[in-house]
Design an enzyme around this catalytic site. Structure first.
Site, PDB file in Angstrom:
ATOM      1  N   LYS A  43      26.684 -18.515  52.396  1.00  0.00           N
ATOM      2  CA  LYS A  43      26.086 -18.058  53.655  1.00  0.00           C
ATOM      3  C   LYS A  43      26.571 -18.889  54.820  1.00  0.00           C
ATOM      4  O   LYS A  43      26.864 -18.369  55.890  1.00  0.00           O
ATOM      5  CB  LYS A  43      24.563 -18.151  53.583  1.00  0.00           C
TER       6      LYS A  43
ATOM      7  N   LYS B  20      28.981  -9.205  44.665  1.00  0.00           N
ATOM      8  CA  LYS B  20      27.615  -8.748  44.340  1.00  0.00           C
ATOM      9  C   LYS B  20      27.138  -7.666  45.318  1.00  0.00           C
ATOM     10  O   LYS B  20      27.398  -7.762  46.510  1.00  0.00           O
ATOM     11  CB  LYS B  20      26.697  -9.977  44.446  1.00  0.00           C
TER      12      LYS B  20
ATOM     13  N   LYS C 257      22.043  -6.553  50.029  1.00  0.00           N
ATOM     14  CA  LYS C 257      21.305  -5.803  51.034  1.00  0.00           C
ATOM     15  C   LYS C 257      21.684  -6.207  52.453  1.00  0.00           C
ATOM     16  O   LYS C 257      21.339  -5.542  53.408  1.00  0.00           O
ATOM     17  CB  LYS C 257      19.803  -5.946  50.814  1.00  0.00           C
TER      18      LYS C 257
HETATM   19  P1  TYM Z   1      16.657 -11.751  47.081  1.00  0.00           P
HETATM   20  O1  TYM Z   1      15.651 -11.220  48.032  1.00  0.00           O
HETATM   21  O2  TYM Z   1      18.033 -11.972  47.584  1.00  0.00           O
HETATM   22  O3  TYM Z   1      16.728 -10.839  45.822  1.00  0.00           O
HETATM   23  C1  TYM Z   1      15.551 -10.411  45.145  1.00  0.00           C
HETATM   24  C2  TYM Z   1      15.821 -10.300  43.659  1.00  0.00           C
HETATM   25  O4  TYM Z   1      16.870  -9.350  43.433  1.00  0.00           O
HETATM   26  C3  TYM Z   1      17.890  -9.946  42.641  1.00  0.00           C
HETATM   27  N1  TYM Z   1      19.188  -9.388  43.057  1.00  0.00           N
HETATM   28  C4  TYM Z   1      20.038  -8.785  42.237  1.00  0.00           C
HETATM   29  N2  TYM Z   1      20.000  -8.516  40.918  1.00  0.00           N
HETATM   30  C5  TYM Z   1      21.048  -7.861  40.375  1.00  0.00           C
HETATM   31  N3  TYM Z   1      22.141  -7.460  41.079  1.00  0.00           N
HETATM   32  C6  TYM Z   1      22.221  -7.701  42.407  1.00  0.00           C
HETATM   33  N4  TYM Z   1      23.287  -7.290  43.098  1.00  0.00           N
HETATM   34  C7  TYM Z   1      21.145  -8.388  43.046  1.00  0.00           C
HETATM   35  N5  TYM Z   1      20.907  -8.778  44.320  1.00  0.00           N
HETATM   36  C8  TYM Z   1      19.702  -9.399  44.302  1.00  0.00           C
HETATM   37  C9  TYM Z   1      17.796 -11.439  42.934  1.00  0.00           C
HETATM   38  O5  TYM Z   1      18.371 -12.208  41.918  1.00  0.00           O
HETATM   39  C10 TYM Z   1      16.302 -11.635  43.039  1.00  0.00           C
HETATM   40  O6  TYM Z   1      15.726 -11.772  41.755  1.00  0.00           O
HETATM   41  N6  TYM Z   1      15.346 -16.532  47.088  1.00  0.00           N
HETATM   42  C11 TYM Z   1      15.038 -15.248  46.518  1.00  0.00           C
HETATM   43  C12 TYM Z   1      13.628 -14.784  46.797  1.00  0.00           C
HETATM   44  C13 TYM Z   1      12.611 -15.756  46.337  1.00  0.00           C
HETATM   45  C14 TYM Z   1      12.155 -15.961  44.998  1.00  0.00           C
HETATM   46  C15 TYM Z   1      11.198 -16.989  45.088  1.00  0.00           C
HETATM   47  C16 TYM Z   1      12.464 -15.362  43.784  1.00  0.00           C
HETATM   48  C17 TYM Z   1      11.944 -16.621  47.139  1.00  0.00           C
HETATM   49  N7  TYM Z   1      11.097 -17.365  46.386  1.00  0.00           N
HETATM   50  C18 TYM Z   1      10.542 -17.455  43.938  1.00  0.00           C
HETATM   51  C19 TYM Z   1      11.796 -15.829  42.642  1.00  0.00           C
HETATM   52  C20 TYM Z   1      10.846 -16.850  42.736  1.00  0.00           C
HETATM   53  C21 TYM Z   1      15.984 -14.225  47.130  1.00  0.00           C
HETATM   54  O7  TYM Z   1      16.502 -14.427  48.205  1.00  0.00           O
HETATM   55  O8  TYM Z   1      16.108 -13.084  46.426  1.00  0.00           O
END
Ligand code: TYM
Length: 331
Positions: free
Chosen positions: A114, A196, A199
């Site tokens: 990032k 990957k 979003k």
């Molecule tokens: P975030 O919001 O980027 O993504 C949410 C969840 O979706 C999964 N994910 C994917 N899985 C498969 N293929 C993809 N292309 C893909 N893109 C995203 C991510 O692995 C995630 O599980 N930091 C975290 C949010 C968070 C969190 C937490 C998660 C904050 N605190 C505590 C678990 C526990 C995040 O930015 O995910």
């Protein structure tokens, strides 16, 4: 009884990657583990590590909450809440920052990626983000954290922080285990299958949004990049685009990749894509219908109120003990 905790950050639109990597796994776990507790939140504090338009942030936060439910979570058994409504996340985040080393944060690949992309105006909270994420998890004594593959490193750091704290202050935090699905933990971009699906991407052909209509879903899958081998085969190295499509199919249909390959081994890419497009449409359209019912409902607001109250109660007690353990305050 175990506690399962996870979150999604309300930046950009929710994608099929988020659904298959995280939400769907969560729903499956809930169906399988009937005695366990499920805490699920919208990580809006994480979103503001990069600039957000306030009205859009608020809308996306509610969108994710409604989408979680629309994807089939059990309303009774899910403590659904919004991270910023529980002030203890930030409080514990600071305490955990004080137990995290600069070198550890510098090694986080998500931060590296990032910050490379953004180049200037990188906020300090983007850097310390993994400590807040650790707080999200450790605050609730999570045993398991279902996430996609890209969060694995953050989970490893969370474990390290928990162990470090426990070693110094005595046993206090549960050391959580990540749950990463075998199929679907890394859904790739449809146009650039070595990247990957994200979003926050500007190129809308590369991802399927959970809000895409039937025509867009079909168009995006038809135009997904494949290869010139013209043979349905699972070979992520040489046929990454096709491997990704097979993964999406297997993950949505809850079938093995081999099973899908066997079914389509004599088909053309075109026919396979047509069927896959239909599978995705059949999965997403009913979810969208449920989302539409929920988004403006009082029920959603009531569930978020209840989630906030349960999470808040838990977090308050954990933080009181935590401060005592550290020696903060008078007693
Ligand atoms: P975030 O919001 O980027 O993504 C949410 C969840 O979706 C999964 N994910 C994917 N899985 C498969 N293929 C993809 N292309 C893909 N893109 C995203 C991510 O692995 C995630 O599980 N930091 C975290 C949010 C968070 C969190 C937490 C998660 C904050 N605190 C505590 C678990 C526990 C995040 O930015 O995910």
């Amino acid at each position: 009884m175990k506690r399962i905790v996870s979150g999604i950050k309300p930046t950009g639109t929710l994608t099929l990657g988020n659904y298959l990597g995280a939400i769907k796994q969560f729903v499956k776990l809930q169906q399988k583990r009937i005695d366990d507790e499920f805490f699920l939140f919208v990580a809006d504090m994480h979103a503001i590590t990069t600039r957000q338009v306030p009205s859009e942030l608020r809308k996306r936060t509610l969108d994710i909450a409604a989408m979680y439910l629309a994807c089939g979570l059990d309303k009774e058994r899910t403590v659904l809440f919004i991270q910023s409504e529980i002030k203890e996340h930030v409080e514990l985040g600071y305490i955990l920052q004080s137990n995290t080393y600069m070198g550890e944060l510098e090694r986080m690949t998500q931060f590296k990626d990032k910050s490379q992309r953004q180049e200037t105006s990188i906020t300090s909270s983007l850097f310390t983000y993994p400590a807040l994420m650790a707080a999200d998890i450790l605050l609730y004594d999570a045993d398991f954290v279902p996430v996609g593959d890209d969060q694995k490193q953050h989970l490893e750091l969370t474990r390290d922080i928990a162990n470090r704290f426990n070693n110094y202050y005595g046993d206090f935090f549960v050391v959580p285990e990540p749950l990463i699905p075998e199929v679907g933990s890394r859904i790739m971009d449809l146009q650039e299958p070595n990247k990957k699906m994200s979003k926050s991407d500007e190129m809308d052909k590369g991802y399927i949004s959970m809000f895409d209509d039937e025509a867009s879903i079909k168009r995006k899958i038809r135009s997904a990049v494949t290869d010139s081998y013209a043979k349905i085969n699972y070979d992520p190295e040489n046929q990454p685009g096709l491997a990704n499509l097979l993964t999406i199919y297997a993950s949505i249909a809850d079938r093995s990749i081999q099973d899908i390959v066997n079914e389509y081994k004599d088909s053309s890419y075109k026919d396979f894509k047509e069927d896959l497009a239909q599978v995705v449409v059949d999965c997403l359209i009913p979810i969208q219908e449920k989302y539409n019912e929920l988004i403006k409902s009082q029920e959603l607001q009531d569930l978020l109120d209840r989630g906030r109250d349960i999470a808040s109660d838990f977090a308050f007690k954990k933080m009181r003990k935590c401060k005592k353990k550290i020696g903060l305050g008078r007693k």
